[in-house]
Design an enzyme around this catalytic site. Structure first.
Site, short mmCIF file in Angstrom:
data_model
loop_
_atom_site.label_atom_id
_atom_site.label_comp_id
_atom_site.label_asym_id
_atom_site.label_seq_id
_atom_site.Cartn_x
_atom_site.Cartn_y
_atom_site.Cartn_z
N ASP A 154 3.18 -4.59 7.98
CA ASP A 154 1.97 -3.80 7.83
C ASP A 154 0.79 -4.76 8.00
OD1 ASP A 154 -0.26 -2.45 7.01
OD2 ASP A 154 0.54 -1.81 5.07
N GLN B 49 -4.50 -4.92 7.09
CA GLN B 49 -5.59 -5.76 6.61
C GLN B 49 -5.76 -7.01 7.46
OE1 GLN B 49 -7.92 -5.24 4.32
NE2 GLN B 49 -7.12 -3.22 3.84
N CYS C 177 -4.80 2.66 -3.50
CA CYS C 177 -3.55 3.15 -2.90
C CYS C 177 -2.42 2.16 -3.10
CB CYS C 177 -3.74 3.44 -1.42
SG CYS C 177 -4.88 4.79 -1.12
N HIS D 187 0.87 -1.18 0.00
CA HIS D 187 0.00 0.00 0.00
C HIS D 187 0.91 1.24 0.00
CE1 HIS D 187 -2.77 2.95 1.89
NE2 HIS D 187 -3.77 2.16 1.52
N LYS E 294 -10.14 -0.01 10.60
CA LYS E 294 -10.35 -1.22 9.79
C LYS E 294 -10.71 -2.42 10.64
CE LYS E 294 -7.19 0.17 6.17
NZ LYS E 294 -7.78 0.54 4.88
C1 LIG Z 1 -2.37 -2.89 3.61
C2 LIG Z 1 -2.66 -1.50 4.06
N1 LIG Z 1 -1.68 -0.76 4.61
C3 LIG Z 1 -1.89 0.49 5.05
C4 LIG Z 1 -3.12 1.08 4.93
C5 LIG Z 1 -3.28 2.49 5.41
O1 LIG Z 1 -4.21 2.58 6.43
P1 LIG Z 1 -4.66 4.01 6.95
O2 LIG Z 1 -5.21 4.75 5.79
O3 LIG Z 1 -5.69 3.70 7.97
O4 LIG Z 1 -3.45 4.65 7.51
C6 LIG Z 1 -4.18 0.36 4.36
C7 LIG Z 1 -5.52 0.94 4.25
O5 LIG Z 1 -5.99 1.33 3.21
C8 LIG Z 1 -3.94 -0.96 3.92
O6 LIG Z 1 -4.93 -1.68 3.37
#
Ligand SMILES: Cc1ncc(COP(=O)(O)O)c(C=O)c1O
Ligand SMILES: Cc1ncc(COP(=O)(O)O)c(C=O)c1O
Lengths: 410, 160, 410, 160
Positions: free
Chosen positions: C199, C202, C367, C123, C225
């Site tokens: 990370d 998810q 993203c 992401h 999430k």
């Molecule tokens: C795999 C992953 N990493 C990071 C993020 C970033 O999360 P946030 O926008 O809550 O910081 C997301 C969310 O879209 C994600 O799916």
């Protein structure tokens, strides 16, 4: 027009609670504000009816969530007198807002030997970010001193500002209560060619704010101090200044394009809002400023000034030399935060004894240790007033202080 | 409640299925400019040829995106080809005005009298079919992408 | 034991709403989760009964607020399997958590030429912070590629990790759904002497998490999430690693002492939490993980795996070659995010048509633009499932896709 | 509901009003160490003189703070003066164990069996008057400040 304080109180669910069987006397609004029902309902409704991620989805729910989030921004921008909602960047709190400026504008504009001018009455939030730059980049920090009446001593202001790149100061001290003359200080900074950051964290909940009239570059504030939720704050910046700044944190939302080789940034304000923002909190903040405007900021300021005058008088009348107030002696040019030393009793002990009577006051350094050292005290007790306080609350404070005096037999 | 037929007018689907002026032009002499919608990933690439008399003599478009951004790009290319740079700029203003009332609502801004003014006396023709987009605020950026990119391209082509 | 999905659904107020007169079919939990009543009630109750600033006041209310805030931390730490609640730093979201590591650990450990290894399925939140360091400090980024079955291609992993300082990778792709073998990847990083950031944004809402078993240095996630509120996320870090890191943002709460000449820092985790934190949100996150544990993460994972299997089958059966799924073809080793191309219809147009039937799906680059370029598509449509979804929801998706096909007459 | 008399026992107020061992020692040879409570601003300065046989031969305290932190500092200084470094360390462990059950509750940790163990066989004497503090979790840090500072000072004095 005088406020109907009883009617206001009724809108704050928390004020109905008791502590040790007594009516709560909340005198710590300078630390964080209580929240009216309208704010809690707006957030709850958002989660129950609209919740979705913003700026990304095509479906109705996502569109409604985006509209609600951006409406919170627009409403808040209007509240502070911003000409353009896109000049308002959402942050977690005022602290992050100031760090954002230090890390982005500062990174682009401050190098070894460059001068940032602060005042002796700053909160740690407006000191430590600059000390971090001092340690990393060798910038120099200069301090505008305070005088014997707990106001800024402006005698040498022009000398201090000479050659400075930034003047960063609070609009209202969270310890002394002192309000500073923002337009005059900003004008002095302009004459010296310095940029201007105003820490409006305290003032924004207690008097009308008009950033457009301040001639500042940046204004920082926190939602939780202005009857809004925790987890959200704001940085207002002049559009061209924001546009020239490098980004702050990296991730989704703040980008235009990302390739393996690098990224390009989105437009302001989103360029500074990496990741999923505090959506429900933006909705809550919008409801908070709507509520404040409904009550009327001028009316709030007038009510608090009257009550501050009453409190200063009541404390002096009852305790005379037994109490030392660190801050302007009248309600003129000050907010409603009243810091004091009481007898020889340490602030913690006072606060502890006051708590028996459900009187909530802050004790400690109030995140302003350099100021405490200037004042020559390790800690003070601070009572701070809001629109829902009345003379009963002040009387309860005075009575509880008398009890503390008796308890410690001093 | 706006329905899908407000958004997807027949003429839009037609431009989407059979986009006009697809292709490239050698740049230079043509001006090549790219636009991105950061939130959805749509891309528009424009090639503009502006003659010495200030006429947009040729336009080509590339890139990828949804039906709205593709149709808008196609309709835009057809609308400006052969027009003067000034006329094209007026068209941009008028088109964006058409969209902005609702876009600014989504982003919390205010619709202004300036909007009405920009629309006055400009004939949008087929482009009016895109007006249905304003009922779907999220899609407005799809419709305006080509036009924002065009504005940038005209600036570059004329050295403004 | 199978989940009682109807009973779960009833706990999500938002799922009772309709769009265009139809029952909401929420298939965008990978973007943000809906919130059960227990979470909304916990936050509302906090504001109505306990709200005060934390870590600073002596009075009862402030003490209760501090206890509630830190209980949220402890409960969340337990949920992710942390041995010590003080290893959990609260952030705004996963994005800030990763930036925190880049800005503090990165600043202390990464210099010109140092290598950070990412994967092609990251992401933007786990790409852009490193690209910022690449631009500022000249670090090198290497990419672990994906293979034809949409999993990491580990053939050259050891070569890629050779000499690397950090391996930062997702536990579950938000686009492909692919789950990565975290312990195995962490072990490979360890062999190469690289630190490990996971990370877990998810994965944390969809399967049991045990950071202690991962042998990672850092784990990032977002509250919104995992059925929690917006405005809060977490960075778990190994205590000695956190302790060795320089601070992130400067201000109140993160300091031990401040003098005009400089400051010293507080203990972890507060050292990384400058300013008033997201207090109500920490309470809400605590309630969220309590709720998730109540349902059971293993049960949630099993339910979602069954439903993912059903969805993959239903889409293939109905549309055959008309649909291309970007992600593992069976529910084995994948989460419930299902990304696809459908006919020649652009994802935005699909999502728009699906919205007529109140089917909420994401359309775009999610993203993850570098991944989209690797896949060779500008955008995909993504349906993602949660514990409250059932086969009716999947059937609604299939039916709505059939309508889209008819509408665009393709 | 805990009352003020749980917190402010007479012996605590006595130590607060008439603190023992206030003053300074030349450092070096004495060890000087400072402790801060970052949240309230309380400061403790300790001067420790440790003899060659590992006895804490002299202690002096300075700094400022509330009655609890001042009384705790005073009582601590009286309790360790003349004791061996090992005994002082055992006292630190025991005192912190007394406090930690509730402190860890405030910060979300778990009280453990180790706590009980640390308390076993150690005579706290007057210090037990500070036990009332555990009913006021916010004040526990006031009570433990002197002890944490002592731990650091002993480490420095003995080169541990
Ligand atoms: C795999 C992953 N990493 C990071 C993020 C970033 O999360 P946030 O926008 O809550 O910081 C997301 C969310 O879209 C994600 O799916
Ligand atoms: C004057 C002033 N500046 C900055 C801050 C920091 O606000 P926050 O903790 O919400 O970031 C405060 C709040 O204590 C304040 O009073």
């Amino acid at each position: 027009m005088a406020l109907d304080v009883a009617a206001l109180r009724a809108q704050f669910p928390l004020l109905a609670r008791t502590v040790h069987g007594r009516r709560l006397v909340y005198l710590d609004s300078a630390a964080t504000a209580q929240k009216p029902l309208a704010v809690l309902d707006a957030m709850d409704r958002y989660y129950r009816e609209t919740n979705a991620n913003v700026h990304r989805g095509v479906y109705t729910l996502a569109e409604e969530a985006t509209a609600a989030f951006e409406a919170g921004r627009a409403r808040t921008a209007r509240f502070i007198g911003a000409a353009d909602p896109h000049e308002l960047v959402f942050t977690r709190n005022a602290t992050e807002a100031i760090n954002l400026v230090a890390r982005t504008w500062g990174a682009a504009n401050l190098g070894s030997g460059d001068v940032v001018v602060l005042t002796e009455m700053e909160h740690h939030a407006n000191i430590v970010p600059w000390q971090m730059l001092a340690a990393e980049r060798g910038i120099e920090i200069r301090w505008v001193p305070i005088d014997g009446s707990y106001r800024l001593d402006l005698t040498d202001l022009d000398t201090l500002l000479d050659g400075a790149r930034l003047f960063s100061f609070t609009a209202m001290s969270n310890v002394l209560g002192t309000t500073n003359d923002v337009p005059a200080l900003a004008a002095a900074a302009r004459r010296a060619g310095a940029a201007v950051l105003v820490d409006a964290c305290q003032s924004v909940a207690h008097e009308p704010t008009d950033v457009s009239g301040w001639d500042a570059d940046f204004v920082a504030f926190s939602g939780h101090k202005m009857v809004g939720p925790t987890g959200i704050g704001g940085l207002w910046g002049r559009r061209e200044v924001l546009e020239a700044m490098p980004p702050f944190l990296g991730g989704g939302e703040m980008i235009r394009d990302v390739r393996k080789e690098g990224f390009t940034t989105n437009d302001v304000p989103w360029k500074f809002e990496a990741g999923t923002p505090a959506i429900a909190e933006a909705v809550g903040l919008g409801a908070a400023v709507e509520w404040l405007d409904g009550v009327g900021m001028a009316e709030i300021a007038a009510h608090e000034a009257r009550l501050t005058e009453y409190a200063l008088g009541a404390l002096a009348d009852r305790f005379g030399d037994g109490i030392t107030i660190y801050g302007p002696a009248t309600a003129e040019g000050r907010g409603s935060a009243i810091s004091f030393l009481f007898r020889d009793i340490h602030a913690h002990d006072i606060s502890q004894v006051l708590d028996e009577d459900a009187v909530c006051v802050r004790a400690g350094h109030h995140c302003a240790k350099p100021l405490m050292r200037v004042l020559g005290v390790p800690a003070t007790t601070r009572a701070s007033l809001a629109m829902f306080n009345d003379t009963d609350d002040v009387d309860a404070l005075v009575a509880a202080l008398a009890k503390a005096q008796a308890f410690f037999a001093l | 409640m706006p329905g899908l037929e407000d958004l997807y007018r027949e003429i839009i689907l037609d431009h989407y299925r059979a986009p006009r002026n697809r292709g490239e032009l050698p740049a230079p002499p043509a001006t090549r400019v790219e636009g991105f919608n950061p939130l959805c990933g749509d891309e528009v690439v424009l090639y503009l040829e502006v003659g010495p008399d200030g006429t947009v003599t040729d336009v080509r478009t590339a890139g990828q995106g949804c039906s709205i951004s593709q149709a808008s790009t196609s309709m835009m290319s057809a609308a400006i080809k052969g027009r003067s740079v000034d006329e094209a700029r007026r068209l941009i203003r008028a088109f964006k005005a058409l969209m902005s009332i609702h876009e600014s609502k989504l982003e919390g801004g205010d619709a202004t009298a300036a909007t009405e003014e920009a629309l006055e006396g400009v004939r949008l023709g087929d482009l009016e079919a895109l007006q249905g987009v304003v009922k779907f605020p999220v899609r407005i950026k799809c419709a305006t992408l080509a036009w924002n990119t065009l504005a940038q391209g005209l600036d570059e082509a004329t050295g403004a």
